[in-house]
Write a protein that holds these residues in place. Structure first.
Motif, PDB file in Angstrom:
ATOM      1  N   ASP A  81      47.569  13.297  33.820  1.00 44.16           N
ATOM      2  CA  ASP A  81      48.297  14.490  34.252  1.00 44.16           C
ATOM      3  C   ASP A  81      48.797  15.278  33.076  1.00 44.16           C
ATOM      4  OD1 ASP A  81      50.909  15.581  35.066  1.00 44.16           O
ATOM      5  OD2 ASP A  81      50.968  13.966  36.789  1.00 44.16           O
ATOM      6  N   SER A 105      46.857  18.944  36.541  1.00 46.16           N
ATOM      7  CA  SER A 105      45.752  17.944  36.768  1.00 46.16           C
ATOM      8  C   SER A 105      44.829  18.329  35.460  1.00 46.16           C
ATOM      9  CB  SER A 105      44.911  18.004  37.808  1.00 46.16           C
ATOM     10  OG  SER A 105      43.328  17.408  37.379  1.00 46.16           O
ATOM     11  N   VAL A 158      43.993  13.937  42.436  1.00 52.31           N
ATOM     12  CA  VAL A 158      44.475  13.397  41.119  1.00 52.31           C
ATOM     13  C   VAL A 158      43.588  12.981  40.196  1.00 52.31           C
ATOM     14  CG1 VAL A 158      46.688  13.106  42.438  1.00 52.31           C
ATOM     15  CG2 VAL A 158      45.069  11.128  42.259  1.00 52.31           C
ATOM     16  N   LEU A 198      48.153  21.056  43.355  1.00 53.02           N
ATOM     17  CA  LEU A 198      47.471  20.437  41.969  1.00 53.02           C
ATOM     18  C   LEU A 198      46.556  21.216  41.349  1.00 53.02           C
ATOM     19  CD1 LEU A 198      47.697  16.498  42.829  1.00 53.02           C
ATOM     20  CD2 LEU A 198      49.000  17.772  40.761  1.00 53.02           C
ATOM     21  N   GLN A 199      45.805  21.903  42.207  1.00 55.16           N
ATOM     22  CA  GLN A 199      44.307  22.747  41.599  1.00 55.16           C
ATOM     23  C   GLN A 199      44.917  24.155  41.469  1.00 55.16           C
ATOM     24  OE1 GLN A 199      42.287  20.809  40.905  1.00 55.16           O
ATOM     25  NE2 GLN A 199      43.249  19.162  42.112  1.00 55.16           N
ATOM     26  N   GLY A 228      40.927  14.275  39.368  1.00 59.93           N
ATOM     27  CA  GLY A 228      40.170  15.452  38.832  1.00 59.93           C
ATOM     28  C   GLY A 228      38.797  15.778  39.570  1.00 59.93           C
TER      29      GLY A 228
END
Length: 496
Positions: free
Chosen positions: A287, A417, A68, A105-106, A70
């Protein structure tokens, strides 16, 4: 664990008192989210990562924090290493969820989905072994469905049962309404759900409910599992195709109380109104779903020109609004109530939202949403009358925006992200004030029955719907503000 339970107890009670809530948030920030506190947490977790490679639960938490923030490569390196060590032997579902969220997220959606499937397979095997699957129960816990957007997902389960997409079950919500983000909204689902609120009863049912509870990412269909993205798209498309209406309707008492409170807040009697929510977040999270509410000024002025009023929704820690015409900063008002939130979602002419939970609620009452500053298009959960104005993804090496077809791909479609996009050489671009203004003009014209799509717009929307269907994504209407400015983005990148 004790402090986490204390926060869950205090937070909903302090929401009604903005000064006390801000003091609570400041204190919490110092001890849990300040640079010093985060540095201490990270140092401890990093030490564990280096010295105790088999101590995987803290490593999973560290990897999630990296994700989260980065730090993509660090997060993925830990996740890959943990999964290479036969994690089923010592990992609980929470740790598996953290690892799945890292991949999600990735942008590694397939990897994330496989992890979520592993969790469901393990639960299913336990349910069959103990014959829990014969009881005809489906559980929704406060741990998974407490957030307002997650509560909005209940809509798809009931519609799926009605349509025959999933087997009919006795659907049970576990937890007191006060343990969810909006107690009043939870109660609106009592027509379709049973509720167990007694803590001792919930504890007694734990072994049963753990095996039969629904997950936010994977849905049990009776003959396997599906991702919620594909499931939600299929359910809503079929619901629309059969011309069915909303499941929820605002109660008469809340309607009467809501209009009285509107006048107390300063909205003239008989004036039309809308709710507005723009997701804010700390710089640390970075975000894609966040946006700058000050860029909405032109849109708000257009609403005021037509006699409408805007009530900004959210929580008391949001930054105050500028003095705009016909605008009430309801989020920072002492009159903020959970039932009034429901009134605004259900009774406003339409709603303005971003990629955040409140955007999912008005369609459950049959109200349209103008969705702005939206990033991960494949994740969208919305209704047939909603219109979407996506953010832009600028590919630095080619000096161009990604096409919508590229935006639907697993490589970039699911990332949230900004740091992950930066690592890919992609810059996320928010909607301009002019685009936001045009989005709201379109929504007002639609609600007034004055909107006529051009032949080009029909063609572009059809092209997007075809690409969305191929990606199992809901074919949401794309805003005119986007189609008129970027028609080339509806074509494959090779054609540009």
């Amino acid at each position: 664990m004790i402090f986490r339970r204390l926060r869950k107890f205090l937070k909903p009670r302090l929401n009604r008192y903005p000064p006390a809530f801000r003091l609570y948030e400041a204190t919490s920030w110092v001890f849990t989210r300040s640079p010093v506190a985060l540095a201490v947490k990270r140092s401890v977790a990093s030490g564990i990562d280096l010295a105790f490679r088999m101590w995987v639960a803290p490593r999973c938490r560290l990897a999630y924090r990296y994700a989260v923030e980065g730090h993509v490569q660090k997060a993925i390196a830990i996740a890959d290493d943990v999964l290479a060590r036969e994690p089923e032997l010592y990992l609980g579902d929470d740790s598996f969820h953290r690892l799945g969220s890292i991949y999600y997220l990735q942008g590694r959606y397939e990897d994330a989905y496989r992890l979520f499937e592993r969790i469901e397979k393990r639960r299913y095997e336990i349910a069959r072994e103990f014959q829990y699957d014969r009881l005809g129960l489906r559980f929704f816990s406060k741990d998974g469905f407490s957030a307002i957007g997650h509560l909005g997902m209940l809509d798809k389960y009931i519609k799926a049962e009605i349509l025959g997409i999933i087997p009919r079950r006795t659907n049970v919500i576990l937890g007191s309404p006060q343990e969810f983000s909006n107690p009043t909204y939870v109660r609106y689902w009592e027509k379709y759900f049973s509720r167990v609120t007694n803590p001792r009863a919930i504890s007694f049912l734990a072994s049963l409910s753990e095996s039969l509870r629904e997950d936010l990412s994977v849905v049990r269909t009776g003959n396997g599992t599906r991702s919620f993205v594909a499931f939600g798209s299929d359910v809503q498309s079929r619901w629309d195709g059969e011309g069915r209406g909303p499941l929820l309707e605002l109660g008469a008492e809340h309607r009467e109380r809501g209009y009285r409170l509107l006048q107390d807040l300063g909205v003239p009697e008989g004036a039309w109104f809308i709710g507005l929510h723009v997701r804010e977040g700390s710089d640390r999270m970075r975000d894609v779903r966040n946006a700058d509410i000050t860029t909405y000024r032109l849109a708000i002025e257009e609403i005021a020109k037509r006699g409408g009023w805007v009530l900004r929704m959210g929580d008391p820690k949001m930054r105050p609004l500028p003095p705009w015409p016909n605008t009430i900063d309801y989020a920072l008002s002492a009159k903020r109530e959970d039932w009034m939130d429901v009134f605004l979602w259900a009774e406003g002419r339409f709603f303005i939202g971003t990629g955040s939970g409140p955007q999912m609620i008005p369609p459950t009452f049959g109200k349209p949403v103008a969705i702005a500053n939206y990033g991960p298009i494949p994740t969208i959960v919305c209704g047939k009358d909603d219109i979407l104005l996506p953010k832009q993804y600028w590919l630095e090496k080619d000096s161009r925006y990604l096409t919508l077809e590229e935006r639907l791909s697993p490589d970039s479609g699911f990332r949230e992200s900004i740091g992950a996009f930066a690592a890919m050489g992609i810059r996320v671009v928010d909607n301009t004030p002019e685009e936001l203004r045009d989005l709201i003009v379109e929504m007002m014209d639609r609600s007034d029955g004055r909107y006529d799509a051009t032949a080009q717009e029909h063609a572009l929307q059809a092209r997007f719907a075809k690409s969305a269907a191929a990606s199992k994504v809901y074919p949401v209407k794309i805003a005119r503000a986007f189609m008129s400015r970027y028609p080339d983005l509806f074509h494959p990148s090779t054609a540009r």
